[in-house]
Design a protein around this motif. Structure first.
Motif, PDB file in Angstrom:
ATOM      1  N   ARG A 189      68.991 -39.850 -44.417  1.00 40.97           N
ATOM      2  CA  ARG A 189      68.761 -39.080 -45.752  1.00 40.97           C
ATOM      3  C   ARG A 189      67.281 -38.588 -45.661  1.00 40.97           C
ATOM      4  O   ARG A 189      67.011 -37.525 -46.050  1.00 40.97           O
ATOM      5  N   ALA A 192      66.359 -35.977 -43.287  1.00 40.09           N
ATOM      6  CA  ALA A 192      67.250 -34.589 -43.348  1.00 40.09           C
ATOM      7  C   ALA A 192      66.165 -34.122 -44.502  1.00 40.09           C
ATOM      8  O   ALA A 192      66.021 -32.843 -44.440  1.00 40.09           O
ATOM      9  N   THR A 196      64.251 -30.389 -44.215  1.00 40.53           N
ATOM     10  CA  THR A 196      64.493 -29.536 -45.069  1.00 40.53           C
ATOM     11  C   THR A 196      63.171 -28.822 -45.823  1.00 40.53           C
ATOM     12  O   THR A 196      62.978 -27.612 -46.217  1.00 40.53           O
ATOM     13  N   PHE A 218      70.758 -38.469 -35.767  1.00 41.13           N
ATOM     14  CA  PHE A 218      70.286 -37.336 -36.745  1.00 41.13           C
ATOM     15  C   PHE A 218      69.987 -35.949 -35.936  1.00 41.13           C
ATOM     16  O   PHE A 218      70.564 -35.076 -36.411  1.00 41.13           O
ATOM     17  N   VAL A 222      72.265 -32.696 -37.228  1.00 31.67           N
ATOM     18  CA  VAL A 222      71.441 -31.562 -37.165  1.00 31.67           C
ATOM     19  C   VAL A 222      72.007 -30.495 -36.566  1.00 31.67           C
ATOM     20  O   VAL A 222      72.374 -29.359 -36.924  1.00 31.67           O
ATOM     21  N   THR A 225      75.001 -29.007 -38.030  1.00 31.65           N
ATOM     22  CA  THR A 225      74.868 -28.246 -39.429  1.00 31.65           C
ATOM     23  C   THR A 225      75.495 -26.713 -39.328  1.00 31.65           C
ATOM     24  O   THR A 225      75.014 -25.912 -38.244  1.00 31.65           O
TER      25      THR A 225
END
Length: 529
Positions: A189, A192, A196, A218, A222, A225
């Motif tokens: 998290r 991420a 962002t 990760f 990604v 997404t």
């Protein structure tokens, strides 16, 4: 042993025929043996739920099926999705066919189990080949019975049983992703959030703590997404040439090739990379990437570059008196690209965090100093450790008593290497008999000493890297191990070093104060210098 269908009736699969039956009949027209397989599967409470000709143009003679196992088999082996079956006409089955099986999972409507496959081929050596290849890979393929087998259902059941009970899922030395990746919710998290917010991240930790698995997982998330198209490029720097003068040129070429592959697979612009000379300077590389990023930004495409094992490029801080201007120039170029392009980010990972904490690098200002966010990989929680034990065990028809799982999790103390190796040692002592595959505290008692002997050398090597990359912390750890009651005094004298030891999982802080973790205590009897 003859299969009794009544044993598999509970939770048997009920398939709506409809158009599926037409596809199955077409499959049987091409591969008559599939009729026997379906009959056998239905005796096991299972069935075909999908059948199509292979979507690969060069492989149109092959067929793909999805098999849904009944509740008895699913619960016994922890199977939660359909399993892909592959029908091939090749009489001399090639390893590339086996290696391509995971790629086929992306070509079905519902993604099936990513690491278990059933395969039929007229190759008389198919079972031997698949067994051999499956022992050396992250996925398992099981041969379906030949035409006219006297008891196909029993053959399928015992092939599943034999292969899955012989596959030790705890013995995984390669990075894991997807359903093999457990826990680490908080660091994922955080990564991420950093992405962002456009912040560069550095992930650090000891060897064999799961850094590369975290980075790869990760990257997988990604890439999946849907809001914005993401390109994730991971480069393992351990494979760089040993000659430091060749490293930057080699790395630039690898990044170029990997980016070209990703861009072409998505039908995106590649002109700037194609036009780069064969051995570009860092400045030429930066300009080309900058122009490329500005073009693909209009199509809402982001690029993340991950550099794993960063110490292979920069080495320990004690060697930073060497003259390596190209390495510093490359890091400066990456920093400039991040600052100039909102659709570009960098992630570094490795053992040493000094690349983000030291002001100078090879006699020059360090471009990464105090720039990226440092994230040390935390130990697994007890809940995460027990989840790994139970879920991976289920795939081998292994169950855990709550006491055994709890005790193993406590012994590992959050270190994934200790957890997996101890669990692997315990499971290897279990028989294949499904009624006897429970891990109890008695199994732990009988295997614990043997396990310690078997991993002592690897733990020693893991700790030896501390001396090279964290020399002062290594000395402080020696003092703690020889005088554990003075740890609070040492914290006052060496607060930064103690903080690093905590971040590396070698010292822990709980309600009783500071203590050695299982990993550092494990190696306390060995010299690490």
């Amino acid at each position: 042993m003859t299969i009794n269908p009544n044993d598999f009736r509970n939770g048997a699969v009920a398939v709506r025929q409809g158009s599926l039956l037409g596809h199955i009949n077409e499959l049987i027209d091409h591969f008559p043996v599939a009729a026997e397989h379906r009959k056998a599967l239905r005796s096991l409470g299972s069935d075909f739920v999908y059948a199509r000709r292979s979507p690969i143009p060069s492989d149109r003679d092959s067929w793909i099926v999805l098999i849904r196992f009944g509740a008895v088999i699913e619960q016994r082996f922890g199977i939660t999705r359909e399993v892909l079956g592959y029908y091939s006409r090749h009489r001399d089955l090639q390893q590339r066919t086996y290696q391509n099986l995971p790629n086929l999972t992306t070509m079905t409507l519902n993604p099936p189990t990513p690491d278990l496959f059933l395969l039929w081929s007229p190759d008389p050596m198919v079972s031997v080949r698949l067994d051999d290849w499956s022992t050396k890979s992250a996925h398992v393929a099981i041969a379906l019975p030949k035409m006219g087998h006297s008891d196909a259902a029993s053959e399928i059941w015992h092939s599943l049983l034999r292969r899955l009970t012989q596959t030790n899922t705890y013995k995984q030395t390669l990075p894991v992703t997807g359903r093999d990746f457990f826990g680490r919710i908080r660091p994922l998290r955080e990564l991420a959030d950093h992405l962002t917010a456009g912040r560069v991240s550095g992930v650090f930790g000891l060897r064999k703590t799961g850094k590369t698995s975290l980075v790869k997982e990760f990257g997988r998330r990604v890439a999946e997404t849907t809001e914005v198209r993401q390109i994730f490029v991971l480069r393992d720097l351990e494979t760089l040439p040993s000659n430091t003068e060749e490293q930057v040129a080699n790395l630039l070429d690898d990044i170029r090739v990997n980016l070209l592959t990703e861009l072409r697979s998505k039908g995106l612009r590649t002109h700037e990379l194609v036009q780069l000379p064969s051995s570009p300077t860092v400045a030429e590389f930066r300009r080309a990437i900058h122009i490329l990023l500005s073009h693909i930004a209009r199509q809402e495409v982001n690029v993340v570059l991950a550099l794993d094992e960063i110490e292979s490029l920069v080495g320990p801080a004690t060697e930073w008196n060497a003259n390596r201007p190209q390495a510093v120039e490359l890091l400066g170029a990456l920093r400039a690209l991040v600052q100039e392009n909102a659709n570009f980010n960098v992630l570094v990972s490795g053992l040493t965090s000094s690349i983000l904490e030291e002001g100078e690098l090879f006699g020059r200002e360090n471009p990464f100093f105090a720039w990226a966010t440092t994230l040390f990989l935390p130990p697994l929680t007890k809940t995460e450790s027990m989840e790994i034990l139970v879920h991976l065990g289920r795939r081998m028809a292994v169950t855990w008593s709550e006491d055994a799982a709890s005790e193993v999790a406590e012994l590992a103390d959050g270190h994934v290497f200790l957890l997996r190796t101890l669990a692997a040692q315990m499971v290897e002592s279990l028989p294949a008999d499904l009624t006897l595959r429970e891990v109890t505290t008695d199994v732990l008692t009988h295997t614990r000493r043997q396990w310690r002997r078997s991993v002592a050398g690897q733990v020693h090597q893991m700790m030896a890297s501390i001396a090279r990359y964290y020399p002062t912390e290594n000395d402080v750890l020696d003092l703690i191990q020889t005088s554990p009651f003075e740890i609070d005094t040492l914290e006052e004298l060496y607060p930064n070093e103690i903080n690093h030891l905590i971040q590396l999982g070698l010292v822990a802080e709980d309600h009783n104060g500071l203590r050695l973790t299982a990993l550092s205590a494990f190696d306390s009897r060995h010299s690490r210098n």
